[in-house]
Motif scaffolding. Structure first.
Motif, PDB file in Angstrom:
ATOM      1  N   TYR A   9     -24.014  36.760-102.080  1.00  0.00           N
ATOM      2  CA  TYR A   9     -23.262  37.153-100.882  1.00  0.00           C
ATOM      3  C   TYR A   9     -22.145  38.099-101.299  1.00  0.00           C
ATOM      4  O   TYR A   9     -21.428  37.829-102.260  1.00  0.00           O
ATOM      5  CB  TYR A   9     -22.653  35.932-100.199  1.00  0.00           C
ATOM      6  CG  TYR A   9     -23.667  35.046 -99.528  1.00  0.00           C
ATOM      7  CD1 TYR A   9     -23.808  35.049 -98.150  1.00  0.00           C
ATOM      8  CD2 TYR A   9     -24.488  34.205-100.274  1.00  0.00           C
ATOM      9  CE1 TYR A   9     -24.744  34.239 -97.522  1.00  0.00           C
ATOM     10  CE2 TYR A   9     -25.420  33.388 -99.661  1.00  0.00           C
ATOM     11  CZ  TYR A   9     -25.546  33.412 -98.288  1.00  0.00           C
ATOM     12  OH  TYR A   9     -26.476  32.613 -97.678  1.00  0.00           O
TER      13      TYR A   9
ATOM     14  N   SER B 211     -21.941  38.536 -96.540  1.00  0.00           N
ATOM     15  CA  SER B 211     -23.321  38.782 -96.163  1.00  0.00           C
ATOM     16  C   SER B 211     -24.209  38.810 -97.404  1.00  0.00           C
ATOM     17  O   SER B 211     -23.812  39.344 -98.438  1.00  0.00           O
ATOM     18  CB  SER B 211     -23.389  40.113 -95.427  1.00  0.00           C
ATOM     19  OG  SER B 211     -24.615  40.720 -95.568  1.00  0.00           O
TER      20      SER B 211
ATOM     21  N   GLY C  66     -27.811  41.199 -94.945  1.00  0.00           N
ATOM     22  CA  GLY C  66     -28.071  41.409 -93.523  1.00  0.00           C
ATOM     23  C   GLY C  66     -26.814  41.205 -92.712  1.00  0.00           C
ATOM     24  O   GLY C  66     -25.746  41.696 -93.039  1.00  0.00           O
ATOM     25  N   GLN C  67     -26.954  40.424 -91.658  1.00  0.00           N
ATOM     26  CA  GLN C  67     -25.829  40.142 -90.778  1.00  0.00           C
ATOM     27  C   GLN C  67     -24.805  39.255 -91.484  1.00  0.00           C
ATOM     28  O   GLN C  67     -25.161  38.305 -92.185  1.00  0.00           O
ATOM     29  CB  GLN C  67     -26.328  39.456 -89.516  1.00  0.00           C
ATOM     30  CG  GLN C  67     -25.246  39.207 -88.504  1.00  0.00           C
ATOM     31  CD  GLN C  67     -25.821  38.645 -87.208  1.00  0.00           C
ATOM     32  OE1 GLN C  67     -27.024  38.590 -87.021  1.00  0.00           O
ATOM     33  NE2 GLN C  67     -24.939  38.231 -86.329  1.00  0.00           N
ATOM     34  N   ALA C  68     -23.526  39.558 -91.284  1.00  0.00           N
ATOM     35  CA  ALA C  68     -22.456  38.801 -91.941  1.00  0.00           C
ATOM     36  C   ALA C  68     -22.190  37.494 -91.213  1.00  0.00           C
ATOM     37  O   ALA C  68     -22.388  37.377 -90.004  1.00  0.00           O
ATOM     38  CB  ALA C  68     -21.184  39.635 -91.990  1.00  0.00           C
ATOM     39  N   GLY C  69     -21.754  36.512 -91.971  1.00  0.00           N
ATOM     40  CA  GLY C  69     -21.317  35.227 -91.436  1.00  0.00           C
ATOM     41  C   GLY C  69     -19.928  34.914 -91.958  1.00  0.00           C
ATOM     42  O   GLY C  69     -19.367  35.653 -92.766  1.00  0.00           O
ATOM     43  N   THR C  70     -19.372  33.807 -91.509  1.00  0.00           N
ATOM     44  CA  THR C  70     -18.050  33.370 -91.950  1.00  0.00           C
ATOM     45  C   THR C  70     -18.217  32.141 -92.828  1.00  0.00           C
ATOM     46  O   THR C  70     -18.960  31.218 -92.484  1.00  0.00           O
ATOM     47  CB  THR C  70     -17.155  33.049 -90.740  1.00  0.00           C
ATOM     48  OG1 THR C  70     -17.057  34.215 -89.920  1.00  0.00           O
ATOM     49  CG2 THR C  70     -15.767  32.631 -91.175  1.00  0.00           C
TER      50      THR C  70
ATOM     51  N   GLU D 152     -15.537  36.779 -94.522  1.00  0.00           N
ATOM     52  CA  GLU D 152     -16.736  37.318 -93.875  1.00  0.00           C
ATOM     53  C   GLU D 152     -17.597  37.863 -94.994  1.00  0.00           C
ATOM     54  O   GLU D 152     -17.147  38.685 -95.793  1.00  0.00           O
ATOM     55  CB  GLU D 152     -16.348  38.430 -92.910  1.00  0.00           C
ATOM     56  CG  GLU D 152     -17.511  39.038 -92.176  1.00  0.00           C
ATOM     57  CD  GLU D 152     -17.042  40.144 -91.259  1.00  0.00           C
ATOM     58  OE1 GLU D 152     -17.177  41.325 -91.651  1.00  0.00           O
ATOM     59  OE2 GLU D 152     -16.525  39.830 -90.185  1.00  0.00           O
TER      60      GLU D 152
ATOM     61  N   ARG E 102     -17.153  40.890 -97.362  1.00  0.00           N
ATOM     62  CA  ARG E 102     -16.759  42.122 -96.653  1.00  0.00           C
ATOM     63  C   ARG E 102     -15.263  42.154 -96.405  1.00  0.00           C
ATOM     64  O   ARG E 102     -14.644  43.211 -96.457  1.00  0.00           O
ATOM     65  CB  ARG E 102     -17.509  42.232 -95.336  1.00  0.00           C
ATOM     66  CG  ARG E 102     -18.993  42.439 -95.531  1.00  0.00           C
ATOM     67  CD  ARG E 102     -19.674  42.612 -94.216  1.00  0.00           C
ATOM     68  NE  ARG E 102     -21.109  42.864 -94.413  1.00  0.00           N
ATOM     69  CZ  ARG E 102     -21.932  43.075 -93.411  1.00  0.00           C
ATOM     70  NH1 ARG E 102     -21.503  43.059 -92.167  1.00  0.00           N
ATOM     71  NH2 ARG E 102     -23.207  43.286 -93.664  1.00  0.00           N
TER      72      ARG E 102
END
Length: 88
Positions: A28, A62, A65-69, A60, A31
């Protein structure tokens, strides 16, 4: 909705902030750091004289792909990292 994990992770840092971590065999990339705080461990619950600190980051991140927390914790006494929580 958040999920609680408490999984050990490997973390790379720059100037004490996490910049990437491996969780469940996936890399990961952080960001941005959303929050950071420090708590002291309860000295009366541990045997040694240096209770250390627990340092927390909400980031934040990733795996491409799409970022998560994600909430990460570093324990100065054990020098170990955990991924505590993840938000969808």
């Amino acid at each position: 909705m958040s999920r609680i994990y408490g999984d050990p992770i490997e973390v790379w840092t720059r100037e004490d902030d996490p910049v990437r971590f491996v969780w469940r065999d996936r890399l990961y990339v952080v960001r941005r750091v959303l929050d950071h705080w420090v708590t002291s461990r309860e000295w009366w619950k541990i045997a040694d004289s240096d209770p250390g600190e627990r340092r927390f980051w909400r980031v934040e991140a990733s795996p491409g792909g799409q970022a998560g927390t994600y909430e990460l914790r570093y324990d100065t006494a054990s020098e170990g990292w955990l991924l505590l929580r993840a938000w969808d």
